[in-house]
Write a protein that holds these residues in place. Structure first.
Motif, mmCIF file in Angstrom:
data_model
loop_
_atom_site.group_PDB
_atom_site.id
_atom_site.type_symbol
_atom_site.label_atom_id
_atom_site.label_comp_id
_atom_site.label_asym_id
_atom_site.label_seq_id
_atom_site.Cartn_x
_atom_site.Cartn_y
_atom_site.Cartn_z
ATOM 1 N N VAL A 286 0.826 -1.205 0.000
ATOM 2 C CA VAL A 286 0.000 0.000 0.000
ATOM 3 C C VAL A 286 0.860 1.253 0.000
ATOM 4 O O VAL A 286 0.575 2.230 -0.708
ATOM 5 C CB VAL A 286 -0.941 -0.006 1.219
ATOM 6 N N SER A 287 1.933 1.243 0.780
ATOM 7 C CA SER A 287 2.808 2.408 0.851
ATOM 8 C C SER A 287 3.450 2.706 -0.499
ATOM 9 O O SER A 287 3.508 3.864 -0.937
ATOM 10 C CB SER A 287 3.895 2.171 1.909
ATOM 11 N N ILE A 288 3.930 1.671 -1.182
ATOM 12 C CA ILE A 288 4.599 1.874 -2.468
ATOM 13 C C ILE A 288 3.603 2.296 -3.544
ATOM 14 O O ILE A 288 3.843 3.267 -4.284
ATOM 15 C CB ILE A 288 5.328 0.587 -2.891
ATOM 16 N N GLN A 289 2.479 1.604 -3.635
ATOM 17 C CA GLN A 289 1.526 1.896 -4.700
ATOM 18 C C GLN A 289 0.810 3.223 -4.492
ATOM 19 O O GLN A 289 0.516 3.943 -5.457
ATOM 20 C CB GLN A 289 0.514 0.757 -4.820
ATOM 21 N N SER A 290 0.521 3.573 -3.242
ATOM 22 C CA SER A 290 -0.155 4.846 -2.987
ATOM 23 C C SER A 290 0.750 6.024 -3.301
ATOM 24 O O SER A 290 0.275 7.094 -3.712
ATOM 25 C CB SER A 290 -0.619 4.919 -1.536
ATOM 26 N N ALA A 291 2.054 5.851 -3.129
ATOM 27 C CA ALA A 291 2.982 6.932 -3.446
ATOM 28 C C ALA A 291 2.948 7.261 -4.931
ATOM 29 O O ALA A 291 3.035 8.433 -5.331
ATOM 30 C CB ALA A 291 4.391 6.547 -3.019
ATOM 31 N N HIS A 292 2.816 6.244 -5.757
ATOM 32 C CA HIS A 292 2.739 6.468 -7.198
ATOM 33 C C HIS A 292 1.339 6.884 -7.634
ATOM 34 O O HIS A 292 1.173 7.690 -8.551
ATOM 35 C CB HIS A 292 3.156 5.207 -7.951
#
Length: 237
Positions: free
Chosen positions: A50-56
């Motif tokens: 979630v952290s990685i995908q939400s950043a993008h």
């Protein structure tokens, strides 16, 4: 809704790695169980994804400096509360559960690694963790000095008054000699605590080092046979 196969693979892999950690702890009857380790690993993996995908996904031309690992960074510190919960301090001041606490931290690290896409690195790490906990200690004990093949035992002795305690301590160590022909290590006293009881008897609390092959019941009966000894309480630390 689009099903992301990569996310499913990561979560299932994290579940499998957490299961391996949990099985190792469960077989040894440690505080960290199967369910706990799987939940930690899968949840850490999910938060990392979630952290990685939400950043993008939520990045914009005005806010494009979002750290993709900002949530994952909080897992390492947050999981410390769980680790502290499995560390126990017994009445005899013995600390236990440190390995289980470390395995909780390791399970979260495996989840983060899988969530970030480092599947091979996580697989290698879980293999090394299992080897470090189960294989290497046995190998080191077998080839290392005899001290590594000893274990600590707590002994509480209640004895009759007006008896020389020094003679009792010497008798404890002498009784431990020659128990195993193939074992060079004998019983050795490491710590002594003396106490006078209300009924006039005397209590001696000992921490002794004994060979691993020696049964706790052996130590009990050997000390019980010493003259002037009334009661014996033996606990494997």
């Amino acid at each position: 809704m689009v099903i992301d196969i990569d996310v499913i693979i990561k979560l299932c892999t994290a579940l499998f790695f957490g299961m391996l950690i949990g099985i190792d702890r469960q077989l040894k009857h440690k505080p960290l169980g199967l369910k706990t380790s799987m939940v930690i690993c899968v949840a850490s993996c999910l938060v990392t994804i979630v952290s990685i995908q939400s950043a993008h996904q939520f990045a914009s031309p005005m806010f494009n400096n979002i750290d993709p690992m900002r949530l994952a960074a909080q897992i390492v510190s947050g999981v410390g509360f769980l680790g502290a919960g499995v560390i126990l301090r017994r009445s005899n001041d013995v600390i236990s559960g440190l390995t289980s606490a470390a395995m909780i931290w390791a399970a979260s690290g495996l989840g983060i690694a899988v969530g970030a896409g480092f599947l091979f690195e996580a697989l290698l790490a879980v293999v090394l963790l299992i080897i470090a906990v189960n294989v290497l200690p046995v190998a080191i004990k077998s080839v290392g000095p005899a001290t590594l093949r000893q274990r600590d035992v707590s002994v509480k002795i209640v004895m009759e008054p007006n008896y020389k305690m020094t003679e009792l301590l010497k008798a404890v160590e002498q009784k431990g000699q020659g128990l195993h022909e193939n074992e060079k290590s004998d019983i050795k006293i490491r710590n002594i605590k003396l106490k006078d009881l209300d009924n006039g008897n005397q209590q001696i609390d000992l921490t002794i080092s004994a060979p691993e092959k020696q049964y706790t019941t052996e130590i009990y009966y050997l000390i019980k046979k010493i003259d002037y000894v009334l009661t014996v309480d033996v606990e494997h630390l």
